[in-house]
Design a protein around this motif. Structure first.
Motif, short mmCIF file in Angstrom:
data_model
loop_
_atom_site.label_atom_id
_atom_site.label_comp_id
_atom_site.label_asym_id
_atom_site.label_seq_id
_atom_site.Cartn_x
_atom_site.Cartn_y
_atom_site.Cartn_z
N LYS A 173 0.87 -1.26 0.02
CA LYS A 173 -0.01 0.11 -0.15
C LYS A 173 0.95 1.27 -0.21
O LYS A 173 1.77 1.26 0.59
CB LYS A 173 -0.90 -0.05 1.43
CG LYS A 173 -1.93 -1.20 1.20
CD LYS A 173 -2.69 -1.25 2.67
CE LYS A 173 -1.98 -1.62 3.67
NZ LYS A 173 -2.70 -1.83 5.01
N PRO A 174 0.61 2.31 -0.68
CA PRO A 174 -0.54 2.54 -1.43
C PRO A 174 -1.29 1.84 -2.49
O PRO A 174 -2.39 2.26 -3.11
CB PRO A 174 -0.48 4.10 -1.78
CG PRO A 174 1.01 4.31 -1.87
CD PRO A 174 1.74 3.42 -1.07
N LYS A 175 -0.09 1.13 -3.32
CA LYS A 175 -0.69 0.28 -4.38
C LYS A 175 -1.92 -0.52 -3.86
O LYS A 175 -1.98 -1.02 -2.80
CB LYS A 175 0.52 -0.47 -4.95
CG LYS A 175 1.41 0.50 -5.42
CD LYS A 175 2.65 -0.34 -6.29
CE LYS A 175 3.72 0.49 -6.81
NZ LYS A 175 4.79 0.18 -6.92
N ALA A 176 -2.55 -1.11 -4.68
CA ALA A 176 -3.87 -2.01 -4.51
C ALA A 176 -3.81 -3.55 -4.55
O ALA A 176 -4.74 -4.05 -4.63
CB ALA A 176 -5.02 -1.51 -5.31
N GLY A 177 -2.13 -3.89 -4.70
CA GLY A 177 -2.42 -5.32 -4.77
C GLY A 177 -2.96 -6.30 -3.88
O GLY A 177 -3.27 -7.43 -4.22
N LEU A 178 -2.72 -5.66 -2.56
CA LEU A 178 -3.45 -6.55 -1.47
C LEU A 178 -4.85 -6.61 -1.73
O LEU A 178 -5.63 -7.70 -1.48
CB LEU A 178 -3.20 -5.80 -0.05
CG LEU A 178 -1.73 -5.92 0.27
CD1 LEU A 178 -1.14 -5.17 1.41
CD2 LEU A 178 -1.17 -7.50 0.40
N LEU A 179 -5.62 -5.62 -2.17
CA LEU A 179 -7.11 -5.75 -2.11
C LEU A 179 -7.27 -6.53 -3.45
O LEU A 179 -8.23 -7.23 -3.53
CB LEU A 179 -7.49 -4.12 -2.42
CG LEU A 179 -7.69 -3.56 -1.23
CD1 LEU A 179 -6.37 -2.88 -0.73
CD2 LEU A 179 -8.88 -2.68 -1.26
N ASP A 180 -6.45 -6.50 -4.55
CA ASP A 180 -6.59 -7.51 -5.60
C ASP A 180 -6.57 -9.00 -5.18
O ASP A 180 -7.39 -9.74 -5.46
CB ASP A 180 -5.54 -7.09 -6.67
CG ASP A 180 -5.87 -5.83 -7.37
OD1 ASP A 180 -7.03 -5.25 -7.34
OD2 ASP A 180 -4.82 -5.46 -8.08
N GLN A 181 -5.49 -9.21 -4.03
CA GLN A 181 -5.43 -10.77 -3.38
C GLN A 181 -6.74 -11.02 -2.96
O GLN A 181 -7.33 -12.09 -2.91
CB GLN A 181 -4.30 -10.61 -2.68
CG GLN A 181 -2.89 -10.45 -3.40
CD GLN A 181 -1.71 -10.63 -2.26
OE1 GLN A 181 -1.89 -11.33 -1.35
NE2 GLN A 181 -0.77 -9.95 -2.55
N ALA A 232 -3.50 4.98 8.19
CA ALA A 232 -2.40 5.88 7.31
C ALA A 232 -2.93 6.16 5.77
O ALA A 232 -3.98 5.44 5.48
CB ALA A 232 -1.38 5.16 7.29
N LEU A 233 -2.87 7.46 5.31
CA LEU A 233 -3.23 7.72 4.06
C LEU A 233 -3.08 6.80 2.86
O LEU A 233 -3.84 6.40 2.22
CB LEU A 233 -2.47 9.11 3.84
CG LEU A 233 -2.92 9.57 2.24
CD1 LEU A 233 -4.55 9.99 2.39
CD2 LEU A 233 -2.15 10.73 1.80
N ARG A 234 -1.84 5.84 3.13
CA ARG A 234 -1.53 4.86 2.21
C ARG A 234 -2.50 3.75 2.28
O ARG A 234 -3.03 3.27 1.18
CB ARG A 234 -0.16 4.30 2.24
CG ARG A 234 0.14 3.51 3.59
CD ARG A 234 1.60 2.99 3.57
NE ARG A 234 1.78 2.49 5.12
CZ ARG A 234 2.76 2.78 5.67
NH1 ARG A 234 3.77 3.40 5.05
NH2 ARG A 234 2.95 1.89 6.61
N ASP A 235 -3.06 3.48 3.34
CA ASP A 235 -4.44 2.27 3.36
C ASP A 235 -5.44 2.90 2.86
O ASP A 235 -5.93 2.16 1.85
CB ASP A 235 -4.81 2.36 5.05
CG ASP A 235 -3.65 1.70 5.94
OD1 ASP A 235 -2.62 1.03 5.30
OD2 ASP A 235 -3.53 2.39 6.83
N LEU A 236 -5.94 4.13 3.01
CA LEU A 236 -7.03 4.85 2.34
C LEU A 236 -7.11 4.71 0.78
O LEU A 236 -7.90 4.43 0.06
CB LEU A 236 -7.27 6.11 2.81
CG LEU A 236 -7.24 6.03 4.46
CD1 LEU A 236 -7.62 7.44 5.09
CD2 LEU A 236 -8.33 5.25 5.05
N GLN A 237 -5.62 5.19 0.38
CA GLN A 237 -5.43 5.40 -1.09
C GLN A 237 -5.64 3.99 -1.81
O GLN A 237 -6.18 3.89 -2.88
CB GLN A 237 -3.96 5.92 -1.36
CG GLN A 237 -3.89 7.41 -0.95
CD GLN A 237 -2.60 8.05 -0.97
OE1 GLN A 237 -1.48 7.21 -0.61
NE2 GLN A 237 -2.52 9.28 -1.39
N ALA A 238 -4.98 2.89 -1.07
CA ALA A 238 -5.17 1.53 -1.70
C ALA A 238 -6.55 1.40 -1.94
O ALA A 238 -6.93 0.52 -2.91
CB ALA A 238 -4.58 0.53 -0.65
#
Length: 178
Positions: A102-110, A128-134
């Motif tokens: 995160k902030p990339k969305a790969g974990l959400l894709d998983q 954290a902002l990176r969580d929200l951005q993901a």
């Protein structure tokens, strides 16, 4: 609103540490977080965790240590009558150029792949902002908790225009179940 909740781990479910949460003994739940997860689970919510764990890449702890932390978390949640549908973690460091940190969305894709779910309209909770951005990158509604690094994130006030803010996971669960 879809009843899908994706949670960051450190600072949302458990106490965060600038020195990393390195063992199950150091993994300490935040007040009310375990009960909140159990209540949401009992109410039919699909619950997943998306967590950056760069301590693995940095050599701060091993995969076994992380597995033991997650086992402790799951034991506490299950003892309260809840469960998690999936836990996704990024083992990479900030300079590894992976797709999952995160902030990339790969974990959400998983999570989406593992649970066969479209996460559009789900809720992403982080400190954290990176969580929200993901989460926002995958069409999730973003919720910032004031626990963990939440107050620091709130103080910067950057990128928080469409973000809901709550004190903690327990408050969010109350709102979602009201």
């Amino acid at each position: 609103m879809k009843k899908i909740l994706i949670l960051d781990r450190d600072g949302v479910i458990n106490q965060d540490s600038d020195a990393f949460v390195k063992s199950a003994a150091e993994w300490l739940p935040l007040p009310g977080s375990i009960e909140a997860i159990a209540k949401l689970y009992k109410a039919g919510w699909i619950l997943a965790v998306a967590t950056n764990q760069s301590g693995l890449a940095r050599g701060k702890f091993t995969q076994q240590d992380l597995d033991e932390q997650h086992a402790k978390m799951l034991t506490l949640i299950r003892a309260a009558g809840g469960d998690l549908h999936h836990i996704a973690w990024c083992p990479h460091g900030p300079d590894d150029a992976c797709a999952c940190r995160k902030p990339k969305a790969g974990l959400l894709d998983q999570i989406s792949l593992a649970l066969n779910l479209d996460l559009t309209g789900a809720t992403m909770v982080g400190d954290a902002l990176r969580d929200l951005q993901a989460g926002q990158a995958r069409g999730c509604q973003a919720v910032l908790v004031r626990t963990g690094k939440g107050m620091q994130t709130l103080a910067t006030n950057e990128g928080l225009e469409e973000v809901r803010v709550v004190d903690d996971l327990a408050e969010l669960a109350e709102q979602l179940l009201a």
